[in-house]
Design a protein around this motif. Sequence first.
Motif, PDB file in Angstrom:
ATOM      1  N   TYR A  16      13.658 -36.907  23.234  1.00 28.30           N
ATOM      2  CA  TYR A  16      13.716 -35.598  22.581  1.00 28.30           C
ATOM      3  C   TYR A  16      12.834 -35.525  21.332  1.00 28.30           C
ATOM      4  CZ  TYR A  16      16.819 -37.220  18.820  1.00 28.30           C
ATOM      5  OH  TYR A  16      17.343 -37.865  17.714  1.00 28.30           O
ATOM      6  N   GLU A  17      12.726 -36.631  20.576  1.00 29.64           N
ATOM      7  CA  GLU A  17      11.917 -36.591  19.362  1.00 29.64           C
ATOM      8  C   GLU A  17      10.433 -36.419  19.679  1.00 29.64           C
ATOM      9  OE1 GLU A  17      12.965 -40.184  17.293  1.00 29.64           O
ATOM     10  OE2 GLU A  17      14.565 -39.177  16.178  1.00 29.64           O
ATOM     11  N   ILE A  18       9.968 -37.076  20.753  1.00 28.70           N
ATOM     12  CA  ILE A  18       8.586 -36.905  21.183  1.00 28.70           C
ATOM     13  C   ILE A  18       8.369 -35.472  21.642  1.00 28.70           C
ATOM     14  CG2 ILE A  18       6.773 -37.749  22.713  1.00 28.70           C
ATOM     15  CD1 ILE A  18       7.867 -39.807  20.684  1.00 28.70           C
ATOM     16  N   SER A  19       9.350 -34.921  22.346  1.00 30.42           N
ATOM     17  CA  SER A  19       9.253 -33.542  22.820  1.00 30.42           C
ATOM     18  C   SER A  19       9.148 -32.551  21.659  1.00 30.42           C
ATOM     19  CB  SER A  19      10.467 -33.202  23.687  1.00 30.42           C
ATOM     20  OG  SER A  19      10.479 -31.834  24.006  1.00 30.42           O
ATOM     21  N   LEU A  20       9.927 -32.771  20.602  1.00 26.06           N
ATOM     22  CA  LEU A  20       9.847 -31.882  19.442  1.00 26.06           C
ATOM     23  C   LEU A  20       8.443 -31.905  18.846  1.00 26.06           C
ATOM     24  CD1 LEU A  20      13.261 -32.629  17.692  1.00 26.06           C
ATOM     25  CD2 LEU A  20      12.644 -30.575  18.980  1.00 26.06           C
ATOM     26  N   LYS A  21       7.834 -33.080  18.795  1.00 20.54           N
ATOM     27  CA  LYS A  21       6.469 -33.174  18.286  1.00 20.54           C
ATOM     28  C   LYS A  21       5.499 -32.447  19.207  1.00 20.54           C
ATOM     29  CE  LYS A  21       7.032 -37.630  15.903  1.00 20.54           C
ATOM     30  NZ  LYS A  21       6.571 -39.059  15.848  1.00 20.54           N
ATOM     31  N   SER A  22       5.635 -32.644  20.507  1.00 22.57           N
ATOM     32  CA  SER A  22       4.760 -31.975  21.468  1.00 22.57           C
ATOM     33  C   SER A  22       4.882 -30.462  21.338  1.00 22.57           C
ATOM     34  CB  SER A  22       5.106 -32.395  22.898  1.00 22.57           C
ATOM     35  OG  SER A  22       4.730 -33.719  23.162  1.00 22.57           O
ATOM     36  N   GLY A  23       6.129 -29.979  21.305  1.00 18.10           N
ATOM     37  CA  GLY A  23       6.346 -28.537  21.224  1.00 18.10           C
ATOM     38  C   GLY A  23       5.772 -27.923  19.976  1.00 18.10           C
ATOM     39  N   ASN A  24       5.878 -28.625  18.858  1.00 18.18           N
ATOM     40  CA  ASN A  24       5.330 -28.089  17.609  1.00 18.18           C
ATOM     41  C   ASN A  24       3.807 -28.078  17.605  1.00 18.18           C
ATOM     42  OD1 ASN A  24       7.473 -27.286  15.662  1.00 18.18           O
ATOM     43  ND2 ASN A  24       8.232 -29.340  16.093  1.00 18.18           N
ATOM     44  N   VAL A  25       3.188 -29.037  18.301  1.00 17.35           N
ATOM     45  CA  VAL A  25       1.733 -29.013  18.439  1.00 17.35           C
ATOM     46  C   VAL A  25       1.308 -27.775  19.226  1.00 17.35           C
ATOM     47  CG1 VAL A  25      -0.253 -30.162  19.500  1.00 17.35           C
ATOM     48  CG2 VAL A  25       1.416 -31.502  18.224  1.00 17.35           C
ATOM     49  N   VAL A  26       2.003 -27.494  20.325  1.00 14.45           N
ATOM     50  CA  VAL A  26       1.699 -26.294  21.103  1.00 14.45           C
ATOM     51  C   VAL A  26       1.898 -25.051  20.256  1.00 14.45           C
ATOM     52  CG1 VAL A  26       2.348 -24.930  23.129  1.00 14.45           C
ATOM     53  CG2 VAL A  26       2.306 -27.428  23.278  1.00 14.45           C
ATOM     54  N   TYR A  27       2.994 -24.998  19.518  1.00 12.79           N
ATOM     55  CA  TYR A  27       3.305 -23.846  18.673  1.00 12.79           C
ATOM     56  C   TYR A  27       2.179 -23.570  17.676  1.00 12.79           C
ATOM     57  CZ  TYR A  27       5.790 -21.010  15.183  1.00 12.79           C
ATOM     58  OH  TYR A  27       6.151 -20.022  14.302  1.00 12.79           O
ATOM     59  N   ARG A  28       1.635 -24.614  17.079  1.00 11.93           N
ATOM     60  CA  ARG A  28       0.580 -24.432  16.078  1.00 11.93           C
ATOM     61  C   ARG A  28      -0.719 -23.889  16.683  1.00 11.93           C
ATOM     62  NH1 ARG A  28       2.548 -29.422  14.127  1.00 11.93           N
ATOM     63  NH2 ARG A  28       0.797 -30.571  15.027  1.00 11.93           N
ATOM     64  N   HIS A  29      -0.954 -24.187  17.955  1.00 12.49           N
ATOM     65  CA  HIS A  29      -2.265 -23.885  18.530  1.00 12.49           C
ATOM     66  C   HIS A  29      -2.310 -22.624  19.387  1.00 12.49           C
ATOM     67  CE1 HIS A  29      -4.428 -27.398  17.115  1.00 12.49           C
ATOM     68  NE2 HIS A  29      -3.413 -28.165  17.477  1.00 12.49           N
ATOM     69  N   LEU A  30      -1.176 -21.994  19.667  1.00 11.84           N
ATOM     70  CA  LEU A  30      -1.231 -20.780  20.474  1.00 11.84           C
ATOM     71  C   LEU A  30      -1.853 -19.633  19.680  1.00 11.84           C
ATOM     72  CD1 LEU A  30       1.960 -20.451  22.703  1.00 11.84           C
ATOM     73  CD2 LEU A  30      -0.298 -21.321  23.272  1.00 11.84           C
ATOM     74  N   ASN A  31      -2.622 -18.820  20.370  1.00 19.66           N
ATOM     75  CA  ASN A  31      -3.378 -17.721  19.770  1.00 19.66           C
ATOM     76  C   ASN A  31      -2.435 -16.596  19.335  1.00 19.66           C
ATOM     77  OD1 ASN A  31      -5.104 -15.642  19.115  1.00 19.66           O
ATOM     78  ND2 ASN A  31      -6.331 -15.791  20.966  1.00 19.66           N
ATOM     79  N   ARG A  32      -2.286 -16.407  18.009  1.00 18.51           N
ATOM     80  CA  ARG A  32      -1.375 -15.379  17.467  1.00 18.51           C
ATOM     81  C   ARG A  32      -1.895 -13.971  17.702  1.00 18.51           C
ATOM     82  NH1 ARG A  32       0.770 -20.350  16.801  1.00 18.51           N
ATOM     83  NH2 ARG A  32       2.564 -20.358  15.428  1.00 18.51           N
ATOM     84  N   GLU A  33      -3.148 -13.816  18.042  1.00 20.75           N
ATOM     85  CA  GLU A  33      -3.668 -12.480  18.315  1.00 20.75           C
ATOM     86  C   GLU A  33      -3.249 -11.989  19.696  1.00 20.75           C
ATOM     87  OE1 GLU A  33      -7.860 -12.382  17.757  1.00 20.75           O
ATOM     88  OE2 GLU A  33      -7.766 -12.956  15.644  1.00 20.75           O
ATOM     89  N   VAL A  34      -2.841 -12.911  20.541  1.00 20.58           N
ATOM     90  CA  VAL A  34      -2.475 -12.562  21.915  1.00 20.58           C
ATOM     91  C   VAL A  34      -0.988 -12.817  22.181  1.00 20.58           C
ATOM     92  CG1 VAL A  34      -2.975 -13.005  24.361  1.00 20.58           C
ATOM     93  CG2 VAL A  34      -4.805 -13.159  22.666  1.00 20.58           C
ATOM     94  N   TYR A  35      -0.422 -13.842  21.539  1.00 25.95           N
ATOM     95  CA  TYR A  35       0.946 -14.269  21.832  1.00 25.95           C
ATOM     96  C   TYR A  35       1.814 -14.296  20.583  1.00 25.95           C
ATOM     97  CZ  TYR A  35      -1.618 -16.034  25.883  1.00 25.95           C
ATOM     98  OH  TYR A  35      -2.445 -16.146  26.965  1.00 25.95           O
ATOM     99  N   ASN A  36       3.101 -14.021  20.780  1.00 28.13           N
ATOM    100  CA  ASN A  36       4.119 -14.276  19.773  1.00 28.13           C
ATOM    101  C   ASN A  36       4.876 -15.524  20.220  1.00 28.13           C
ATOM    102  OD1 ASN A  36       3.681 -11.853  18.220  1.00 28.13           O
ATOM    103  ND2 ASN A  36       4.766 -10.708  19.817  1.00 28.13           N
ATOM    104  N   PRO A  37       4.576 -16.690  19.637  1.00 30.36           N
ATOM    105  CA  PRO A  37       5.263 -17.911  20.078  1.00 30.36           C
ATOM    106  C   PRO A  37       6.601 -18.104  19.367  1.00 30.36           C
ATOM    107  CG  PRO A  37       3.533 -18.460  18.515  1.00 30.36           C
ATOM    108  CD  PRO A  37       3.499 -16.971  18.674  1.00 30.36           C
ATOM    109  N   PHE A  38       7.572 -18.614  20.110  1.00 31.77           N
ATOM    110  CA  PHE A  38       8.903 -18.871  19.573  1.00 31.77           C
ATOM    111  C   PHE A  38       9.302 -20.305  19.923  1.00 31.77           C
ATOM    112  CE2 PHE A  38       8.581 -14.370  20.264  1.00 31.77           C
ATOM    113  CZ  PHE A  38       9.278 -13.771  19.227  1.00 31.77           C
ATOM    114  N   ARG A  39       9.739 -21.051  18.928  1.00 38.33           N
ATOM    115  CA  ARG A  39      10.195 -22.423  19.161  1.00 38.33           C
ATOM    116  C   ARG A  39      11.654 -22.394  19.622  1.00 38.33           C
ATOM    117  NH1 ARG A  39       9.214 -25.616  13.781  1.00 38.33           N
ATOM    118  NH2 ARG A  39      10.049 -23.674  12.954  1.00 38.33           N
ATOM    119  N   ILE A  40      11.888 -22.874  20.826  1.00 35.41           N
ATOM    120  CA  ILE A  40      13.243 -22.919  21.382  1.00 35.41           C
ATOM    121  C   ILE A  40      13.655 -24.378  21.536  1.00 35.41           C
ATOM    122  CG2 ILE A  40      14.746 -22.236  23.270  1.00 35.41           C
ATOM    123  CD1 ILE A  40      13.590 -19.862  21.752  1.00 35.41           C
TER     124      ILE A  40
END
Length: 324
Positions: A16-40
């Motif tokens: 789970y700790e590795i997953s949290l790191k992976s998810g936060n990397v994705v969250y940082r890199h998604l294009n905010r002009e096209v997507y509203n990202p939500f960390r679940i």
Amino acid sequence: MKKNIAILMGGYSSEYEISLKSGNVVYRHLNREVYNPFRIHIFRDKWVYVNNDEAEFPVDRHDFSIAPEGKKINFDGVFIAIHGSPGEDGYIQAYLDLLDIPHTSCGFYQAALTFNKRDCLSVLKAYGIPCATSFYLNKGDAVNTNDIIAKVGLPCFVKANKAGSSFGISKVNEKKDLSAAIAHSFKEDDEIIIESFLDGTEVSVGVIQYKGETTVLPVTEIVSENDFFDFNAKYLGQSQEITPARLSAEMTAKVSDMARKVYEILKLKGFSRSEYIIVNNVPHLLEVNTVPGLTAESILPQQAREAGISPEELFNNAIEALRL
């Protein structure tokens, strides 16, 4: 209108700790002009949306929605970044499929199959994919160490059947250590796989869907400072991960073709990473990961960079492929 994208991270396993790191990397890199990202965050005791202030808001599991300020938010798509259960074993995929919410992973059956090392290898062996000799045990089975060694030899590897990030794995060099290794693996899973030692070059190959095409990424050679590519080697820098691998053009083509074949035989989509040991010029498959690590230290993002694909392109392409 911007699309609402849930990024699932956490999970029920030791990863789970590795997953949290992976998810936060994705969250940082998604294009905010096209997507509203939500960390679940998905855990056994809670499913919650976590905002930028680290406040938590419950997820309504009936329709996979949130209401952080009293206003209901539904998701147009889901980026699955959960390693292990329930994100890599098919449970989340099946749940989202029932709700008709598109996601970045393979199908639920493919996820369940690849997460079960024993079943996945059994399927692929029938297609001529070389693998190590293996011995299976379920929790409660009688353990005859002589029978095990007679089949797989020494040294051998004892692995939890349904686990990743090298949790529940041991290399056994002497018969006297086999029982303890088996007990160690059973702490992680109720099924284990014991495999013969393959003495050769270890490589990892990412295969993704990129711009509508199945794309094999540059091969990574793994040189562990430890006895094998364990957790410390994977995540604490105790290894060299050399991309592109120091292989001949012929061998690079051979292992890349095998990785593509595995991807296509299993009817995967989205990201995958398969691991091989090359023995006597023959790649032997170890396992297939359908939600590979996406941290800065992870192999697949390294391979994508070598191919000229930035993290932004890698993650946004995965969402674009959903055609929301």
